[in-house]
Scaffold this motif. Structure first.
Motif, PDB file in Angstrom:
ATOM      1  N   MET A 218       0.816  -1.216   0.000  1.00 10.69           N
ATOM      2  CA  MET A 218       0.000   0.000   0.000  1.00 10.69           C
ATOM      3  C   MET A 218       0.850   1.266   0.000  1.00 10.69           C
ATOM      4  O   MET A 218       0.355   2.349  -0.334  1.00 10.69           O
ATOM      5  N   THR A 220       3.352   1.553  -2.090  1.00  7.28           N
ATOM      6  CA  THR A 220       3.433   1.746  -3.534  1.00  7.28           C
ATOM      7  C   THR A 220       2.181   2.437  -4.051  1.00  7.28           C
ATOM      8  O   THR A 220       2.249   3.397  -4.836  1.00  7.28           O
ATOM      9  N   ARG A 221       1.027   1.974  -3.601  1.00  7.78           N
ATOM     10  CA  ARG A 221      -0.230   2.573  -4.029  1.00  7.78           C
ATOM     11  C   ARG A 221      -0.355   4.014  -3.521  1.00  7.78           C
ATOM     12  O   ARG A 221      -0.893   4.885  -4.198  1.00  7.78           O
ATOM     13  N   GLU A 224       1.792   6.252  -5.759  1.00  5.38           N
ATOM     14  CA  GLU A 224       1.112   6.442  -7.039  1.00  5.38           C
ATOM     15  C   GLU A 224      -0.099   7.367  -6.885  1.00  5.38           C
ATOM     16  O   GLU A 224      -0.345   8.235  -7.737  1.00  5.38           O
ATOM     17  N   ALA A 225      -0.833   7.166  -5.798  1.00  3.77           N
ATOM     18  CA  ALA A 225      -2.007   8.007  -5.547  1.00  3.77           C
ATOM     19  C   ALA A 225      -1.603   9.459  -5.321  1.00  3.77           C
ATOM     20  O   ALA A 225      -2.270  10.384  -5.813  1.00  3.77           O
ATOM     21  N   ASN A 269      -2.593  -3.342   3.445  1.00  4.97           N
ATOM     22  CA  ASN A 269      -3.049  -4.553   2.777  1.00  4.97           C
ATOM     23  C   ASN A 269      -3.405  -5.577   3.848  1.00  4.97           C
ATOM     24  O   ASN A 269      -2.745  -6.598   4.021  1.00  4.97           O
ATOM     25  N   HIS A 312      -8.698  -5.952  -5.965  1.00  6.73           N
ATOM     26  CA  HIS A 312      -8.135  -4.730  -5.377  1.00  6.73           C
ATOM     27  C   HIS A 312      -9.070  -3.543  -5.585  1.00  6.73           C
ATOM     28  O   HIS A 312      -9.222  -2.699  -4.699  1.00  6.73           O
ATOM     29  N   ASP A 313      -9.701  -3.480  -6.750  1.00  2.00           N
ATOM     30  CA  ASP A 313     -10.708  -2.441  -6.978  1.00  2.00           C
ATOM     31  C   ASP A 313     -11.922  -2.657  -6.082  1.00  2.00           C
ATOM     32  O   ASP A 313     -12.434  -1.723  -5.453  1.00  2.00           O
ATOM     33  N   SER A 318      -6.779  -0.589  -4.583  1.00  4.18           N
ATOM     34  CA  SER A 318      -6.071  -0.248  -5.817  1.00  4.18           C
ATOM     35  C   SER A 318      -5.706   1.235  -5.775  1.00  4.18           C
ATOM     36  O   SER A 318      -6.268   2.014  -5.000  1.00  4.18           O
ATOM     37  N   THR A 319      -4.765   1.628  -6.610  1.00  4.12           N
ATOM     38  CA  THR A 319      -4.385   3.042  -6.664  1.00  4.12           C
ATOM     39  C   THR A 319      -5.592   3.910  -6.992  1.00  4.12           C
ATOM     40  O   THR A 319      -5.794   4.969  -6.386  1.00  4.12           O
TER      41      THR A 319
END
Length: 340
Positions: A218, A220-221, A224-225, A269, A312-313, A318-319
């Motif tokens: 998360m 990483t997400r 990205e977010a 996560n 993930h969505d 997800s991002t």
């Protein structure tokens, strides 16, 4: 019958790398080989999951220091405890669900209570497989957080894993690491001054409008977010909490207190019950820090089986879903330009 080729998607996707994302294959296995070159006391042990926890890399390099215990997780933990008592540093690997659910009592009494130098590596943590509740370790952190003497690490990428392996080898005591295996993304390359340290949380990005505290994939997400939110006019700070226990309370409190107008989002996560989010919420409440607080995590339920991008969505990690959650809970004042 349609002439179109039917697309197939595997539910057993253990890699969470996005398309075109830089990756490193089996970072844990290669890092353990490097650590073992320096320290002959390191041994590798597994419960019939060498290939699926990247320990096969170590087995190829050091076959005489590799022990295959078969499908017997309780035996694996007891054997690891025995090796530690003889002065070795065992890195024992299995799936997170089997370590936390099946072998809990053996880890508790044979390893943690005795403060033995066993490193427990759990593959498929949280929602990193689509095989359903039998393999999805959505509550492993909650299970292990209450165990005294056990350090819990949740690395976010290949760099984190590479650095954490050597840190664990140098650390005296039992450790549980949530492993990302296979082709693991490299996202921390962009932060030149980042260095993994057991027990330390690190701020990766600055931002005045929101603070995302995260662990594992998360982070990483969250990165990205934050990049996507910036395009929307929202500046989000990101703090990576690679060690969940012991929690870096000093760094977290300092970051939150530096701007209490920012809402705090904890992304993990893991189930929203018993993980990093509740740990930080408890910390803020005990210290009397008042902020708007939100959890981004997996629901308190048994999750579906299926392809990871879809799951993930569906479950909000997800991002894209992180961006939505942050954006709808952040108010950004528009700059008022003077009229002429």
């Amino acid at each position: 019958m349609s002439a179109k080729k039917k697309l197939k998607t595997s539910s057993m996707i253990a890699s969470i790398a996005g398309e075109g994302q830089p990756v490193t294959a089996a970072p844990f296995g290669h890092a353990l080989v490097e650590a073992a070159e320096k320290n002959p006391k390191i041994v590798g042990m597994t419960a019939d999951l060498g290939k699926y926890t990247d320990l096969h890399i170590f087995a190829q390099a050091y076959p005489d220091r590799y022990y295959q215990m078969g499908m017997a997780e309780q035996l694996l933990m007891m054997a690891g405890a025995g090796m530690a008592r003889e002065g070795f540093i065992p890195f024992v690997t299995t799936y997170s669900v089997f370590a936390s659910r099946r072998a809990y009592d053996f880890i508790c009494l044979a390893i943690a209570e005795e403060k033995l130098n066993v490193k427990i590596i759990g593959g498929l943590p949280g929602l990193t497989t689509g095989y359903g509740p039998s393999h999805q370790a959505t509550e492993d952190v909650a299970i292990f957080r209450g165990m005294p003497n056990l350090t819990i690490i949740d690395p976010c990428d290949a760099i984190d894993i590479e650095q954490s392996v050597q840190a664990m080898a140098d650390f005296d005591g039992p450790v549980y690491l949530r492993l990302l295996r296979g082709k693991v993304p490299r996202v921390l390359d962009r932060f030149d001054d980042y260095r993994f340290e057991i027990g330390k949380a690190k701020r990766l990005m600055n931002g005045k409008d929101a603070l995302i505290i995260s662990s594992g994939l998360m982070t990483t997400r969250a990165i990205e977010a934050a990049d996507e939110l910036k395009e929307k006019g929202i500046e989000a700070a990101v703090m990576h909490c690679a060690t969940i226990k012991p929690l870096d309370t000093e760094a977290i409190l300092a970051e939150v207190r530096s701007n209490t107008d920012r809402p705090v989002f904890v992304a993990e996560n893991h189930s929203v019950v018993g993980g990093l989010g509740e740990s930080i919420a408890s910390l803020l409440m005990k210290e009397g820090v008042s902020v708007k607080f939100h959890q981004i995590g997996l629901p308190d339920e048994f999750l579906d089986a299926g392809a990871l991008p879809t799951l993930h969505d569906r479950y909000g990690i997800s991002t894209r879903e992180v961006v939505k959650t942050v954006a709808k809970n952040v108010s950004v004042e528009e700059e008022i330009k003077p009229t002429i």
